[in-house]
Design an enzyme around this catalytic site. Structure first.
Site, PDB file in Angstrom:
ATOM      1  N   LYS A  82      -0.695   1.507  35.535  1.00  0.00           N
ATOM      2  CA  LYS A  82       0.423   2.067  34.781  1.00  0.00           C
ATOM      3  C   LYS A  82       0.102   1.860  33.307  1.00  0.00           C
ATOM      4  O   LYS A  82       0.188   0.734  32.798  1.00  0.00           O
ATOM      5  CB  LYS A  82       1.725   1.347  35.141  1.00  0.00           C
ATOM      6  CG  LYS A  82       2.960   1.863  34.409  1.00  0.00           C
ATOM      7  CD  LYS A  82       3.440   3.178  34.977  1.00  0.00           C
ATOM      8  CE  LYS A  82       4.738   3.629  34.314  1.00  0.00           C
ATOM      9  NZ  LYS A  82       5.266   4.874  34.864  1.00  0.00           N
ATOM     10  N   GLU A  92      -0.540   6.201  37.015  1.00  0.00           N
ATOM     11  CA  GLU A  92       0.790   6.810  36.952  1.00  0.00           C
ATOM     12  C   GLU A  92       1.250   6.941  35.508  1.00  0.00           C
ATOM     13  O   GLU A  92       1.364   5.951  34.782  1.00  0.00           O
ATOM     14  CB  GLU A  92       1.813   5.991  37.735  1.00  0.00           C
ATOM     15  CG  GLU A  92       3.178   6.657  37.750  1.00  0.00           C
ATOM     16  CD  GLU A  92       4.312   5.740  38.178  1.00  0.00           C
ATOM     17  OE1 GLU A  92       5.479   6.103  37.925  1.00  0.00           O
ATOM     18  OE2 GLU A  92       4.027   4.660  38.727  1.00  0.00           O
ATOM     19  N   GLY A  93       1.538   8.169  35.103  1.00  0.00           N
ATOM     20  CA  GLY A  93       2.015   8.413  33.753  1.00  0.00           C
ATOM     21  C   GLY A  93       3.470   8.005  33.571  1.00  0.00           C
ATOM     22  O   GLY A  93       4.059   7.310  34.403  1.00  0.00           O
ATOM     23  N   GLY A 140       8.569  15.314  45.144  1.00  0.00           N
ATOM     24  CA  GLY A 140       8.872  13.896  45.030  1.00  0.00           C
ATOM     25  C   GLY A 140       9.995  13.392  45.898  1.00  0.00           C
ATOM     26  O   GLY A 140      10.024  12.208  46.242  1.00  0.00           O
ATOM     27  N   PRO A 172      10.020  12.230  51.690  1.00  0.00           N
ATOM     28  CA  PRO A 172      11.444  12.315  52.031  1.00  0.00           C
ATOM     29  C   PRO A 172      12.308  11.569  51.024  1.00  0.00           C
ATOM     30  O   PRO A 172      11.944  10.486  50.560  1.00  0.00           O
ATOM     31  CB  PRO A 172      11.519  11.682  53.422  1.00  0.00           C
ATOM     32  CG  PRO A 172      10.297  10.847  53.543  1.00  0.00           C
ATOM     33  CD  PRO A 172       9.252  11.505  52.712  1.00  0.00           C
ATOM     34  N   GLY A 209      14.753   9.129  49.530  1.00  0.00           N
ATOM     35  CA  GLY A 209      15.114   7.792  49.982  1.00  0.00           C
ATOM     36  C   GLY A 209      13.956   6.963  50.497  1.00  0.00           C
ATOM     37  O   GLY A 209      14.160   5.818  50.923  1.00  0.00           O
TER      38      GLY A 209
END
Length: 233
Positions: free
Chosen positions: A38, A110-111, A170, A196, A198
């Site tokens: 990150k 991850e941006g 997403g 999915p 959740g």
């Protein structure tokens, strides 16, 4: 897929962290040594779980690393300025990413926010990082209204810099409405998965078992985009 993959999004809050975790979980289950980076985490003063910690908890990759953290929930360059701290440089981000990639089969970066959000000094972006590293991009898209335009614009920007890209939804609702079904049929790009809604609150062992069902073979899973689109009509 191997090497370096940049996970970006059409906007903020589209599910980049959970998609990153799903790819990490599926690849790890397939025997890959996975690293997750990150470059810049913001909003640390809110007390929420940092993105890298979420990925580590859900997916258990070989390593996770955050390069810079800032307290305010802003774009990273603005968050650094408001905090009076030095922003992350593009050179440092590239050096760390290349060093980590040498020891791992798959490195996921991850941006923050969308593709062109300024991540550090001089306003460099996830697009700049992907192009500099010769990475593939995974574009995380919404299922609902606005996604067709935002996804098309993101893919166009990537194509202009010759960055190959896959698209992952997403958060696909358990009971999709008409807008979700029609968007799915018209969504631009190469669909490679749908997470999915959740999934991020699943118990980690269940998340790791199920992740491969949400991603296609290029992302170490068993998802069939043709069947998914047909079933969702």
């Amino acid at each position: 897929m191997a090497g370096t993959v940049v996970i970006t999004g059409t906007d903020t809050g589209v599910g980049k962290t959970i998609v990153t975790a799903a790819i990490a979980a599926a690849a790890t289950a397939a025997g890959q040594r996975v690293a997750v980076i990150k470059p810049a985490q913001t909003g640390t003063a809110d007390g929420d779980e940092p993105d890298a910690a979420t990925v580590a908890r859900l997916a258990e990759p070989a390593i996770t690393r955050t390069l810079a953290s800032f307290p305010d929930p802003l774009a990273p360059l603005a968050a650094a300025r408001v905090a009076g701290e030095d922003p992350l440089t593009a050179v440092m981000a590239q050096l760390v990413a290349r060093s980590i990639a040498e020891d791992h089969d798959l490195t996921l970066i991850e941006g923050a926010g969308g593709l062109l959000v300024p991540l550090g000094e001089g306003g460099w972006t996830a697009l700049d990082l992907a192009a500099a590293l010769g990475a593939t991009a995974v574009v995380v898209a919404r299922a609902g209204l606005g996604t067709l335009n935002h996804t098309a614009l993101t893919l166009e920007a990537l194509a202009r810099r010759d960055v190959p890209a896959l698209v992952v939804i997403g958060a696909w609702p358990a009971e999709p409405e008409l807008v979700h079904r029609t968007n799915l049929q018209d969504l631009p790009g190469d669909l490679a998965g749908a997470i999915p809604d959740g999934a991020g609150v699943m118990p980690p062992p269940l998340f790791r078992r199920e992740a491969a069902h949400w991603l296609d073979s290029r992302l170490y899973g068993r998802f069939d985009p043709v069947a998914f689109r047909s079933h969702s009509r």
